[in-house]
Scaffold this motif. Structure first.
Motif, PDB file in Angstrom:
ATOM      1  N   UNK A   1       0.825  -1.208   0.000  1.00 12.59           N
ATOM      2  CA  UNK A   1       0.000   0.000   0.000  1.00 12.59           C
ATOM      3  C   UNK A   1       0.862   1.262   0.000  1.00 12.59           C
ATOM      4  N   UNK A   2       1.974   1.180  -0.745  1.00 12.67           N
ATOM      5  CA  UNK A   2       2.852   2.323  -0.918  1.00 12.67           C
ATOM      6  C   UNK A   2       2.678   2.884  -2.322  1.00 12.67           C
ATOM      7  N   UNK A   3       2.731   4.197  -2.444  1.00 11.40           N
ATOM      8  CA  UNK A   3       2.514   4.907  -3.696  1.00 11.40           C
ATOM      9  C   UNK A   3       1.106   4.666  -4.237  1.00 11.40           C
ATOM     10  N   UNK A   4       0.180   4.426  -3.331  1.00  7.14           N
ATOM     11  CA  UNK A   4      -1.234   4.321  -3.712  1.00  7.14           C
ATOM     12  C   UNK A   4      -1.797   5.724  -3.968  1.00  7.14           C
ATOM     13  N   UNK A   5      -2.874   5.764  -4.727  1.00  5.98           N
ATOM     14  CA  UNK A   5      -3.623   7.004  -4.920  1.00  5.98           C
ATOM     15  C   UNK A   5      -5.100   6.684  -4.726  1.00  5.98           C
ATOM     16  N   UNK A   6      -5.915   7.677  -4.404  1.00  3.05           N
ATOM     17  CA  UNK A   6      -7.340   7.405  -4.147  1.00  3.05           C
ATOM     18  C   UNK A   6      -8.038   6.730  -5.323  1.00  3.05           C
ATOM     19  N   UNK A   7      -7.626   7.056  -6.539  1.00  2.00           N
ATOM     20  CA  UNK A   7      -8.289   6.474  -7.719  1.00  2.00           C
ATOM     21  C   UNK A   7      -8.009   4.992  -7.857  1.00  2.00           C
ATOM     22  N   UNK A   8      -7.026   4.455  -7.136  1.00  2.00           N
ATOM     23  CA  UNK A   8      -6.787   3.011  -7.108  1.00  2.00           C
ATOM     24  C   UNK A   8      -7.659   2.341  -6.060  1.00  2.00           C
ATOM     25  N   UNK A   9      -7.728   2.942  -4.906  1.00  2.00           N
ATOM     26  CA  UNK A   9      -8.471   2.319  -3.807  1.00  2.00           C
ATOM     27  C   UNK A   9      -9.980   2.412  -4.006  1.00  2.00           C
ATOM     28  N   UNK A  10     -10.433   3.515  -4.551  1.00  2.00           N
ATOM     29  CA  UNK A  10     -11.867   3.693  -4.793  1.00  2.00           C
ATOM     30  C   UNK A  10     -12.043   4.292  -6.189  1.00  2.00           C
ATOM     31  N   UNK A  11     -11.822   3.484  -7.232  1.00  2.00           N
ATOM     32  CA  UNK A  11     -11.810   4.029  -8.594  1.00  2.00           C
ATOM     33  C   UNK A  11     -13.193   4.462  -9.048  1.00  2.00           C
ATOM     34  N   UNK A  12     -13.275   5.585  -9.760  1.00  2.00           N
ATOM     35  CA  UNK A  12     -14.557   5.997 -10.342  1.00  2.00           C
ATOM     36  C   UNK A  12     -15.002   5.012 -11.419  1.00  2.00           C
ATOM     37  N   UNK A  13     -16.284   5.054 -11.731  1.00  2.00           N
ATOM     38  CA  UNK A  13     -16.864   4.071 -12.648  1.00  2.00           C
ATOM     39  C   UNK A  13     -16.178   4.078 -14.016  1.00  2.00           C
ATOM     40  N   UNK A  14     -15.781   5.246 -14.499  1.00  2.00           N
ATOM     41  CA  UNK A  14     -15.205   5.302 -15.835  1.00  2.00           C
ATOM     42  C   UNK A  14     -13.875   4.554 -15.886  1.00  2.00           C
ATOM     43  N   UNK A  15     -13.090   4.590 -14.808  1.00  2.00           N
ATOM     44  CA  UNK A  15     -11.837   3.859 -14.778  1.00  2.00           C
ATOM     45  C   UNK A  15     -12.075   2.355 -14.670  1.00  2.00           C
ATOM     46  N   UNK A  16     -13.062   1.977 -13.860  1.00  2.00           N
ATOM     47  CA  UNK A  16     -13.392   0.559 -13.731  1.00  2.00           C
ATOM     48  C   UNK A  16     -13.867  -0.002 -15.069  1.00  2.00           C
ATOM     49  N   UNK A  17     -14.712   0.737 -15.745  1.00  2.00           N
ATOM     50  CA  UNK A  17     -15.259   0.273 -17.013  1.00  2.00           C
ATOM     51  C   UNK A  17     -14.171   0.189 -18.088  1.00  2.00           C
ATOM     52  N   UNK A  18     -13.286   1.185 -18.139  1.00  2.00           N
ATOM     53  CA  UNK A  18     -12.208   1.161 -19.124  1.00  2.00           C
ATOM     54  C   UNK A  18     -11.284  -0.030 -18.889  1.00  2.00           C
ATOM     55  N   UNK A  19     -10.947  -0.300 -17.630  1.00  2.00           N
ATOM     56  CA  UNK A  19     -10.086  -1.441 -17.322  1.00  2.00           C
ATOM     57  C   UNK A  19     -10.754  -2.754 -17.705  1.00  2.00           C
TER      58      UNK A  19
END
Length: 636
Positions: free
Chosen positions: A605-623
């Motif tokens: 859990x080093x060099x984490x960012x909020x968008x990794x821990x709680x990603x918005x829907x657009x990032x989840x869908x793109x992945x």
């Protein structure tokens, strides 16, 4: 202004375009003629003059104070030619970091105390209802079609979820030259159009003539279809944006009819290698303070970064037609760093340009490796140095000229740091002389201590404090945001990550200094950067390519280390940070280019960012869509 002669540009391959189209004239601008139409824009913040006086006056005062400190170090025994050269380099480089320091302080104070929103764009208010049409433009050049269109599909679905899809059309503007990729583009695009049932909102064309590169690609669309859309939102091949953010940007343009550009702050996401995770952590923790600082003093003369920004189409058409620069490449020909110039010309024409760093929902991917970043940086180097032919254009706002000068200066700081280091070593050697037949116990540190040890230590501490303060302020600002602090792993993990990122960046600094210095030399020698597609995938280390790229630097570092040791072990110790960075360039680049270390840090859990821990829907869908694309048989 002169109107570009009408020229037929035929589409290559299968074009899927709307019927008709509303052409919009886009004349080429004359750089040696023109005047600034509005000196102070309506949307300019109050006391903007005092803000800029603080920034540039504060930078000047800090630099003057540091110059006096350096003069006290050098002057007791007289100033030699080498010492005078060192002083000049020091003044320039300290002024550079002092400017960043002053801007970051303003950004920190803005982030902590000023929660005001600009242009009426308030992310906490209900979503506004739009009344105009916006085109989302995604230029592409030899990109993986499935990966590209997976991102576009995620954006399309996010916009549709706002209930205002009828106000948006999406265009893929291809400049692809490889026939196998172009056929795959057509196939995948046609499939996506059917999947989304988006024949009325999703369009594609590939230019037969890709003159002008990305700027020419956008200009071609404006001249053919721009009249149908009051706004256009420019995306890169790796861009992702939420529908909520896109709607708010379009509403901001509707509510401010004299604003030409609204630039977001894209958050770097998707990092899996150690290098890309460093980039996304630094961008997420330090980036907001830095961006808020520059937005604070840019005011209505903000810059444009070429993507994740919304632009008023008519303003762009009337003012941003770029002429080819006189002479041959690399300084002549098409303008590579076109975004700076387009923003400057639009501001000359009376249109404001603003940055809204507080508006979330704007994302991009970073280069997966240092090598990929430096390949991209080489093009930027050439493009920014081209601005030497543009910065003196008639009628530009003085802040627009500052943007260009900062861009040019960025690339000259690398050779300046190298020269400063070498002169700092050469001064004591020339002072004492070198007797290769004897035993010489010499170190630059001994020389500097003999000058005035107290002043030297104080000067070093001040310089390092000014250099590192933007990172420290970014860390403190993140601590004050509970959600962001938790998303970055908490105060302790975030501090450890900041230290690790700083150490790795220091190890890579000699490599960056070498590559950027070489890039400047190549441009000055007349070598063009070319135009290649960016690397998006990661995790593969090509040792042969690493040896080819950094073997010479490693050998040079080893040679310098041996030479320094032969002169004096103390001198070798003085040079160790730079020499070690050079010698270890291959393993350091290999380590940071691999997914293994990045995954290990992710588990810690080093060099984490909020968008990794709680990603918005657009990032989840793109992945998700990109994973599905990888499971399909290759198209070429």
């Amino acid at each position: 202004m002169t109107e570009t002669p009408t020229r037929v540009r035929l589409d290559a391959g299968l074009a899927m375009l709307p019927d008709g189209g509303s052409p919009l004239p886009m004349p080429e601008q004359e750089l040696h003629r023109g005047e600034l139409k509005i000196r102070r824009h309506r949307t300019s913040p109050r006391l903007i003059g005092l803000r800029r006086a603080y920034l540039f006056g504060g930078t000047a005062l800090m630099t003057a104070a540091a110059t006096v400190m350096m003069w006290r170090v050098l002057s007791p025994n007289g100033v030699s030619v080498l010492e005078a050269c060192l002083l000049v380099l020091f003044v320039g480089l300290f002024g550079w970091i002092a400017l960043a320091f002053a801007s970051a302080v303003a950004g920190f104070l803005t982030a902590v105390f000023d929660r005001g929103y600009r242009l009426g764009i308030d992310p906490d208010e209900p979503l506004p209802q739009l009344h105009t049409r916006t085109a989302l433009l995604m230029p592409t050049y030899n990109e993986d079609p499935r990966r590209l269109l997976a991102g576009l599909q995620a954006i399309y679905e996010s916009v549709a979820a706002t209930g205002q899809l009828a106000n948006f059309d999406f265009y893929v503007l291809s400049d692809t030259r490889r026939e196998d990729i172009s056929h795959a583009e057509e196939q995948v695009f046609a499939e996506l159009r059917e999947t989304l049932d988006a024949h009325d909102h999703l369009f594609y064309r590939r230019r037969a003539d890709n003159g002008g590169r990305k700027a020419g690609n956008i200009a071609d669309w404006v001249r053919r279809f721009g009249g149908d859309y009051p706004q256009m939102l420019i995306l890169d091949a790796d861009s992702l944006m939420t529908g909520d953010t896109i709607v708010r940007l379009a509403a901001g343009m509707e509510h401010n009819p004299d604003v030409g550009i609204i630039q977001t702050l894209p958050v770097v996401v998707g990092g899996r290698t150690l290098f890309s995770r460093m980039q996304q952590f630094g961008g997420r923790v330090y980036g907001p303070v830095i961006a808020r600082g520059v937005a604070w003093w840019h005011g209505a003369e903000s810059n444009y970064w070429g993507h994740n920004a919304i632009i008023r189409t008519v303003a762009f058409a009337e003012n941003a037609g770029l002429p080819a620069l006189p002479g041959h490449e690399p300084f002549g020909g098409h303008v590579l760093s076109h975004d700076f110039v387009e923003a400057a010309l639009m501001r000359r024409g009376g249109w404001a340009a603003h940055m809204v760093p507080y508006l979330k929902g704007s994302y991009e991917e970073g280069p997966p490796t240092l090598t990929d970043m430096m390949v991209r940086d080489r093009r930027w180097c050439q493009g920014n140095l081209q601005h030497g032919k543009i910065v003196g254009s008639r009628g530009l706002h003085w802040i627009s000229r500052v943007h260009m000068l900062i861009g040019i200066g960025h690339y000259f700081t690398a050779p300046m740091w190298a020269m400063l280091m070498l002169i700092g070593i050469a001064i004591p050697l020339f002072q004492e002389g070198i007797d290769l037949n004897g035993v010489l116990h010499l170190s630059p540190s001994v020389y500097w201590r003999t000058q005035d040890e107290t002043h030297v230590v104080r000067l070093f501490a001040v310089t390092m404090g000014v250099l590192l303060m933007p990172k420290i302020l970014g860390y403190l600002a993140t601590l004050l945001e509970p959600a962001c602090r938790r998303g970055c792993g908490g105060a302790v993990r975030m501090f450890i990550a900041m230290l690790l990122e700083t150490v790795l960046a220091a190890l890579m600094a000699p490599v960056v200094m070498y590559v950027q210095s070489r890039g400047v030399a190549e441009v000055l020698a007349g070598k063009d950067s070319g135009w290649d597609a960016q690397q998006r995938d990661d995790g593969r280390v090509d040792w042969f390519a690493l040896v080819k790229a950094y073997g010479g630097l490693s050998l040079f570092g080893a040679f310098m280390g041996v030479l320094a040791w032969a002169v004096s072990p103390a001198l070798a110790a003085w040079m160790a940070p730079v020499v070690i960075g050079m010698m270890l360039s291959i393993p350091v680049v290999a380590l940071t280019s691999s997914r293994g270390p990045g995954s290990w840090l992710r588990r810690l859990k080093l060099m984490d960012i909020p968008e990794e821990r709680d990603p918005p829907d657009v990032l989840v869908r793109a992945a998700q869509l990109r994973r599905e694309a990888l499971s399909k048989p290759p198209l070429y």
